[in-house]
Design a protein around this motif. Structure first.
Motif, short mmCIF file in Angstrom:
data_model
loop_
_atom_site.label_atom_id
_atom_site.label_comp_id
_atom_site.label_asym_id
_atom_site.label_seq_id
_atom_site.Cartn_x
_atom_site.Cartn_y
_atom_site.Cartn_z
N UNK A 44 -1.56 -4.86 -11.00
CA UNK A 44 -1.11 -4.46 -9.65
C UNK A 44 0.22 -5.11 -9.30
N UNK A 45 0.42 -6.35 -9.66
CA UNK A 45 1.68 -7.04 -9.38
C UNK A 45 2.83 -6.41 -10.14
N UNK A 46 2.61 -6.05 -11.40
CA UNK A 46 3.66 -5.39 -12.18
C UNK A 46 4.03 -4.05 -11.59
N UNK A 47 3.05 -3.27 -11.14
CA UNK A 47 3.32 -1.97 -10.54
C UNK A 47 4.08 -2.13 -9.23
N UNK A 48 3.72 -3.12 -8.43
CA UNK A 48 4.41 -3.35 -7.16
C UNK A 48 5.85 -3.78 -7.40
N UNK A 49 6.09 -4.59 -8.42
CA UNK A 49 7.44 -5.03 -8.74
C UNK A 49 8.30 -3.86 -9.18
N UNK A 50 7.75 -2.95 -9.99
CA UNK A 50 8.49 -1.77 -10.43
C UNK A 50 8.81 -0.86 -9.25
N UNK A 51 7.85 -0.66 -8.33
CA UNK A 51 8.08 0.18 -7.16
C UNK A 51 9.15 -0.43 -6.26
N UNK A 52 9.12 -1.74 -6.08
CA UNK A 52 10.10 -2.40 -5.22
C UNK A 52 11.49 -2.29 -5.81
N UNK A 53 11.64 -2.45 -7.10
CA UNK A 53 12.97 -2.37 -7.70
C UNK A 53 13.50 -0.95 -7.64
N UNK A 54 12.63 0.05 -7.74
CA UNK A 54 13.06 1.45 -7.65
C UNK A 54 13.51 1.78 -6.23
N UNK A 55 12.78 1.30 -5.22
CA UNK A 55 13.16 1.60 -3.84
C UNK A 55 14.37 0.80 -3.40
N UNK A 56 14.60 -0.39 -3.95
CA UNK A 56 15.79 -1.16 -3.61
C UNK A 56 17.05 -0.44 -4.06
N UNK A 57 16.99 0.23 -5.19
CA UNK A 57 18.17 0.93 -5.70
C UNK A 57 18.48 2.14 -4.84
N UNK A 58 17.49 2.78 -4.23
CA UNK A 58 17.70 4.00 -3.46
C UNK A 58 17.97 3.72 -1.98
#
Length: 116
Positions: A44-58
């Motif tokens: 769950x932590x890895x998935x949340x980190x990936x989602x956060x990095x994707x939304x930070x770029x956009x």
């Protein structure tokens, strides 16, 4: 090779009635629950980190303030008129007066220009 003596040593380490005890099953169950919870939180932590990095770029943020909004665009393209009317004249002459400008809307019957 298994010998009867080797088999006896194994049973001395793990007695037959070890798994019959309630406490042993509780400890094993607790360990399994902890391992499953650890795996769940890591995934769950890895998935949340990936989602956060994707939304930070956009996403971009800025401080709100009052003022004029200026938006501009540039590029090269060809503008095509929605409708075109061909004009023809019965007389040949020199243009002496132009009453309209480019892009101005006109009404039917309005004098656009005068010729000499």
């Amino acid at each position: 090779m298994h010998t009867p003596q080797a088999d006896k040593k194994i049973f001395k380490v793990l007695p037959r009635d070890l798994f019959k005890k309630k406490r042993t099953w509780l400890v094993l169950g607790g360990v399994l629950v902890l391992v499953a919870a650890g795996v769940f939180f890591v995934v769950r932590n890895n998935a949340a980190t990936e989602d956060a990095s994707a939304s930070e770029a956009a996403m971009q943020t800025a401080v709100a303030r009052r003022g004029d909004l200026v938006v501009s665009a540039s590029g090269s393209w060809q503008v095509i008129a929605a409708s075109v009317i061909e004009l023809s004249f019965d007389e040949i002459g020199t243009l002496i007066e132009l009453n309209v400008s480019v892009g101005q809307q006109v009404k039917a019957g309005e004098v656009l220009a005068r010729m000499q």
